[in-house]
Design a protein around this motif. Structure first.
Motif, PDB file in Angstrom:
ATOM      1  N   HIS A  44       0.811  -1.219   0.000  1.00 28.06           N
ATOM      2  CA  HIS A  44       0.000   0.000   0.000  1.00 28.06           C
ATOM      3  C   HIS A  44       0.842   1.265   0.000  1.00 28.06           C
ATOM      4  CE1 HIS A  44      -3.918  -1.794   0.318  1.00 28.06           C
ATOM      5  NE2 HIS A  44      -3.593  -2.479   1.402  1.00 28.06           N
ATOM      6  N   ARG A  45       2.151   1.154  -0.094  1.00 24.91           N
ATOM      7  CA  ARG A  45       3.014   2.334   0.026  1.00 24.91           C
ATOM      8  C   ARG A  45       2.953   3.263  -1.181  1.00 24.91           C
ATOM      9  NH1 ARG A  45       7.366  -0.895   3.086  1.00 24.91           N
ATOM     10  NH2 ARG A  45       6.639  -0.566   5.208  1.00 24.91           N
ATOM     11  N   GLU A  46       2.572   2.746  -2.334  1.00 21.40           N
ATOM     12  CA  GLU A  46       2.455   3.591  -3.525  1.00 21.40           C
ATOM     13  C   GLU A  46       1.101   4.298  -3.518  1.00 21.40           C
ATOM     14  OE1 GLU A  46       4.991   4.074  -5.403  1.00 21.40           O
ATOM     15  OE2 GLU A  46       6.234   2.418  -4.714  1.00 21.40           O
ATOM     16  N   THR A  47       1.078   5.563  -3.930  1.00 28.05           N
ATOM     17  CA  THR A  47      -0.177   6.316  -3.915  1.00 28.05           C
ATOM     18  C   THR A  47      -1.204   5.713  -4.869  1.00 28.05           C
ATOM     19  OG1 THR A  47       0.722   7.838  -5.569  1.00 28.05           O
ATOM     20  CG2 THR A  47       0.902   8.502  -3.262  1.00 28.05           C
ATOM     21  N   TRP A  48      -0.751   5.053  -5.934  1.00 26.04           N
ATOM     22  CA  TRP A  48      -1.645   4.476  -6.930  1.00 26.04           C
ATOM     23  C   TRP A  48      -2.101   3.054  -6.572  1.00 26.04           C
ATOM     24  CZ3 TRP A  48       0.769   0.096  -8.236  1.00 26.04           C
ATOM     25  CH2 TRP A  48       2.164   0.074  -8.200  1.00 26.04           C
ATOM     26  N   ALA A  49      -1.602   2.511  -5.484  1.00 25.49           N
ATOM     27  CA  ALA A  49      -1.894   1.122  -5.120  1.00 25.49           C
ATOM     28  C   ALA A  49      -3.384   0.881  -4.904  1.00 25.49           C
ATOM     29  CB  ALA A  49      -1.136   0.731  -3.865  1.00 25.49           C
ATOM     30  N   VAL A  50      -3.828  -0.311  -5.305  1.00 25.83           N
ATOM     31  CA  VAL A  50      -5.209  -0.734  -5.123  1.00 25.83           C
ATOM     32  C   VAL A  50      -5.486  -0.854  -3.615  1.00 25.83           C
ATOM     33  CG1 VAL A  50      -6.803  -2.668  -5.461  1.00 25.83           C
ATOM     34  CG2 VAL A  50      -5.273  -1.967  -7.317  1.00 25.83           C
ATOM     35  N   LYS A  51      -6.592  -0.261  -3.193  1.00 28.39           N
ATOM     36  CA  LYS A  51      -7.025  -0.365  -1.795  1.00 28.39           C
ATOM     37  C   LYS A  51      -8.302  -1.205  -1.807  1.00 28.39           C
ATOM     38  CE  LYS A  51      -3.949   2.726  -0.287  1.00 28.39           C
ATOM     39  NZ  LYS A  51      -3.039   2.944  -1.374  1.00 28.39           N
ATOM     40  N   ASP A  52      -8.150  -2.511  -1.583  1.00 30.87           N
ATOM     41  CA  ASP A  52      -9.275  -3.434  -1.721  1.00 30.87           C
ATOM     42  C   ASP A  52      -9.646  -4.134  -0.419  1.00 30.87           C
ATOM     43  OD1 ASP A  52      -7.012  -4.964  -1.512  1.00 30.87           O
ATOM     44  OD2 ASP A  52      -7.250  -5.976  -3.438  1.00 30.87           O
ATOM     45  N   GLY A  53      -9.231  -3.563   0.688  1.00 34.63           N
ATOM     46  CA  GLY A  53      -9.564  -4.159   1.977  1.00 34.63           C
ATOM     47  C   GLY A  53      -8.510  -5.112   2.504  1.00 34.63           C
ATOM     48  N   LEU A  54      -7.560  -5.495   1.658  1.00 41.94           N
ATOM     49  CA  LEU A  54      -6.472  -6.352   2.119  1.00 41.94           C
ATOM     50  C   LEU A  54      -5.444  -5.497   2.844  1.00 41.94           C
ATOM     51  CD1 LEU A  54      -5.913  -8.571  -1.041  1.00 41.94           C
ATOM     52  CD2 LEU A  54      -7.168  -9.149   1.035  1.00 41.94           C
ATOM     53  N   GLY A  55      -4.817  -6.085   3.832  1.00 40.76           N
ATOM     54  CA  GLY A  55      -3.828  -5.353   4.601  1.00 40.76           C
ATOM     55  C   GLY A  55      -2.488  -5.239   3.891  1.00 40.76           C
ATOM     56  N   HIS A  56      -1.752  -4.195   4.229  1.00 40.95           N
ATOM     57  CA  HIS A  56      -0.397  -4.013   3.702  1.00 40.95           C
ATOM     58  C   HIS A  56       0.447  -5.221   4.128  1.00 40.95           C
ATOM     59  CE1 HIS A  56       3.176  -1.847   2.440  1.00 40.95           C
ATOM     60  NE2 HIS A  56       3.737  -2.151   3.596  1.00 40.95           N
ATOM     61  N   GLY A  57       1.093  -5.852   3.169  1.00 42.10           N
ATOM     62  CA  GLY A  57       1.927  -7.017   3.457  1.00 42.10           C
ATOM     63  C   GLY A  57       1.195  -8.342   3.424  1.00 42.10           C
ATOM     64  N   GLN A  58      -0.084  -8.319   3.048  1.00 36.93           N
ATOM     65  CA  GLN A  58      -0.893  -9.542   3.025  1.00 36.93           C
ATOM     66  C   GLN A  58      -0.772 -10.263   1.682  1.00 36.93           C
ATOM     67  OE1 GLN A  58      -4.932  -9.040   4.359  1.00 36.93           O
ATOM     68  NE2 GLN A  58      -5.607 -10.952   3.443  1.00 36.93           N
ATOM     69  N   ALA A  59      -0.514 -11.572   1.722  1.00 31.46           N
ATOM     70  CA  ALA A  59      -0.489 -12.393   0.509  1.00 31.46           C
ATOM     71  C   ALA A  59      -1.923 -12.551   0.015  1.00 31.46           C
ATOM     72  CB  ALA A  59       0.129 -13.751   0.794  1.00 31.46           C
ATOM     73  N   GLU A  84      -1.858 -19.533 -14.787  1.00 32.45           N
ATOM     74  CA  GLU A  84      -2.978 -19.830 -13.884  1.00 32.45           C
ATOM     75  C   GLU A  84      -2.730 -19.123 -12.567  1.00 32.45           C
ATOM     76  OE1 GLU A  84      -4.474 -24.087 -13.910  1.00 32.45           O
ATOM     77  OE2 GLU A  84      -2.471 -24.348 -14.790  1.00 32.45           O
ATOM     78  N   TYR A  85      -3.816 -18.892 -11.831  1.00 33.63           N
ATOM     79  CA  TYR A  85      -3.694 -18.238 -10.533  1.00 33.63           C
ATOM     80  C   TYR A  85      -4.644 -18.866  -9.527  1.00 33.63           C
ATOM     81  CZ  TYR A  85      -8.136 -15.914 -11.307  1.00 33.63           C
ATOM     82  OH  TYR A  85      -9.472 -15.669 -11.504  1.00 33.63           O
ATOM     83  N   ALA A  86      -4.354 -18.635  -8.257  1.00 31.54           N
ATOM     84  CA  ALA A  86      -5.241 -19.026  -7.158  1.00 31.54           C
ATOM     85  C   ALA A  86      -5.295 -17.851  -6.189  1.00 31.54           C
ATOM     86  CB  ALA A  86      -4.711 -20.269  -6.453  1.00 31.54           C
ATOM     87  N   LEU A  87      -6.504 -17.357  -5.925  1.00 31.70           N
ATOM     88  CA  LEU A  87      -6.671 -16.291  -4.935  1.00 31.70           C
ATOM     89  C   LEU A  87      -6.606 -16.915  -3.550  1.00 31.70           C
ATOM     90  CD1 LEU A  87      -9.502 -14.179  -6.592  1.00 31.70           C
ATOM     91  CD2 LEU A  87      -7.048 -13.692  -6.528  1.00 31.70           C
ATOM     92  N   LEU A  88      -5.971 -16.221  -2.629  1.00 32.89           N
ATOM     93  CA  LEU A  88      -5.824 -16.727  -1.265  1.00 32.89           C
ATOM     94  C   LEU A  88      -6.912 -16.136  -0.378  1.00 32.89           C
ATOM     95  CD1 LEU A  88      -1.941 -16.404  -0.985  1.00 32.89           C
ATOM     96  CD2 LEU A  88      -3.289 -18.443  -1.549  1.00 32.89           C
ATOM     97  N   PRO A  89      -7.389 -16.894   0.585  1.00 25.74           N
ATOM     98  CA  PRO A  89      -8.432 -16.384   1.475  1.00 25.74           C
ATOM     99  C   PRO A  89      -7.876 -15.305   2.413  1.00 25.74           C
ATOM    100  CG  PRO A  89      -7.714 -18.548   2.195  1.00 25.74           C
ATOM    101  CD  PRO A  89      -7.011 -18.276   0.901  1.00 25.74           C
ATOM    102  N   ASP A  90      -8.760 -14.480   2.906  1.00 25.85           N
ATOM    103  CA  ASP A  90      -8.389 -13.417   3.842  1.00 25.85           C
ATOM    104  C   ASP A  90      -8.317 -14.010   5.243  1.00 25.85           C
ATOM    105  OD1 ASP A  90      -7.924 -11.055   5.145  1.00 25.85           O
ATOM    106  OD2 ASP A  90      -9.858 -10.147   4.675  1.00 25.85           O
ATOM    107  N   THR A  91      -7.259 -14.800   5.478  1.00 22.83           N
ATOM    108  CA  THR A  91      -7.086 -15.454   6.772  1.00 22.83           C
ATOM    109  C   THR A  91      -5.809 -14.963   7.457  1.00 22.83           C
ATOM    110  OG1 THR A  91      -5.957 -17.319   5.712  1.00 22.83           O
ATOM    111  CG2 THR A  91      -8.335 -17.545   6.075  1.00 22.83           C
TER     112      THR A  91
END
Length: 188
Positions: A44-59, A84-91
Motif C-alpha cells: 500500500h506504500r504507492e499512492t496508486w496502489a489498489v485499496k481493496d480491503g487487504l492489509g499491507h503485506g498480506q499475501a 494460472e492463478y489461485a486467490l488466497l483467502p483473507d485469513t
C-alpha cells in the motif's frame, strides 16, 4: 521443493490481467524462468496502489509462472507472465506475509521456495484451486522468439548494470528518496 518469486505489489488481479502479468521488475530472466510460482503480496506504500480491503503485506494470490519477457514500457524491466492463478483467502496466516517470508526486506522482489511458503505462512501450493489467468490479448508480449533470445543475451552482459539498478532502487526506497538521487561509484 519448487522455486517461488515473492512480489510486493500495489496491483490486483484485474490490473495484472490487463498488463499481461506482474510487472515491471528489475529481475534476472534466468531466475524467473527457473521459478515455478509467483506469490503476490499487497503493497500500500504507492499512492496508486489498489485499496481493496487487504492489509499491507498480506499475501493475496499465487500464480503459475509461464514466462518472463522484457518490457518496452520500462527499459531494463521484465514482465512475469502467469498462466494460472489461485486467490488466497483473507485469513490470519496470510496477513503480514511479506514480513514473515522476507523479514520485511525493502526490495519488492524476493527469491523463495515452496518450503518457505509452507513453513512461514502455512501455504501448500499443491492444495490450491487454480483458475486460468486471462491476460489481455492486447497486453505487451514478446512477439518474436528473436526478441527473447536477444534480451537473454543482453541479460548476461548487463548483469552488473542490473545489480547497480537494483541496489539504487533498494537504497532509494530505504532512504525515502527518488532513485535519481542515488549515485553509486565503483573504484577498480
Amino acid at each position: 521443493m519448487a522455486k517461488v518469486i515473492g512480489i510486493f505489489t500495489g496491483k490486483d488481479l484485474k490490473w495484472m490481467e490487463s498488463e499481461g502479468g506482474s510487472g515491471y521488475w528489475i529481475v534476472r530472466t534466468d531466475r524467473i524462468k527457473s521459478a515455478e510460482y509467483v506469490i503476490l503480496i499487497r503493497n500500500h506504500r504507492e499512492t496508486w496502489a489498489v485499496k481493496d480491503g487487504l492489509g499491507h503485506g498480506q499475501a493475496f494470490m499465487v500464480g503459475k509462472i509461464s514466462g518472463c519477457i522484457p518490457t518496452k514500457k520500462h527499459a531494463g524491466r521484465k514482465l512475469i507472465q502467469i498462466s494460472e492463478y489461485a486467490l488466497l483467502p483473507d485469513t490470519e496466516n496470510f496477513k503480514k506475509a511479506w514480513k514473515k517470508l522476507t523479514a520485511g526486506q525493502r526490495y519488492p522482489v524476493a527469491y523463495l521456495n515452496t518450503n518457505d511458503l509452507l513453513q512461514n505462512i502455512d501455504l501448500d501450493v499443491e492444495k490450491l484451486e487454480w483458475s486460468a489467468f486471462n491476460a489481455n490479448p492486447n497486453a505487451e508480449t514478446a512477439s518474436h522468439e528473436s526478441e527473447i533470445i536477444a534480451e537473454e543475451a543482453v541479460d548476461e552482459t548487463k548483469e552488473l548494470s542490473e545489480i547497480i539498478a537494483e541496489a539504487k532502487e533498494m537504497i532509494a526506497h530505504a532512504a525515502g528518496i527518488d532513485v535519481d538521487k542515488v549515485n553509486i561509484q565503483i573504484s577498480f
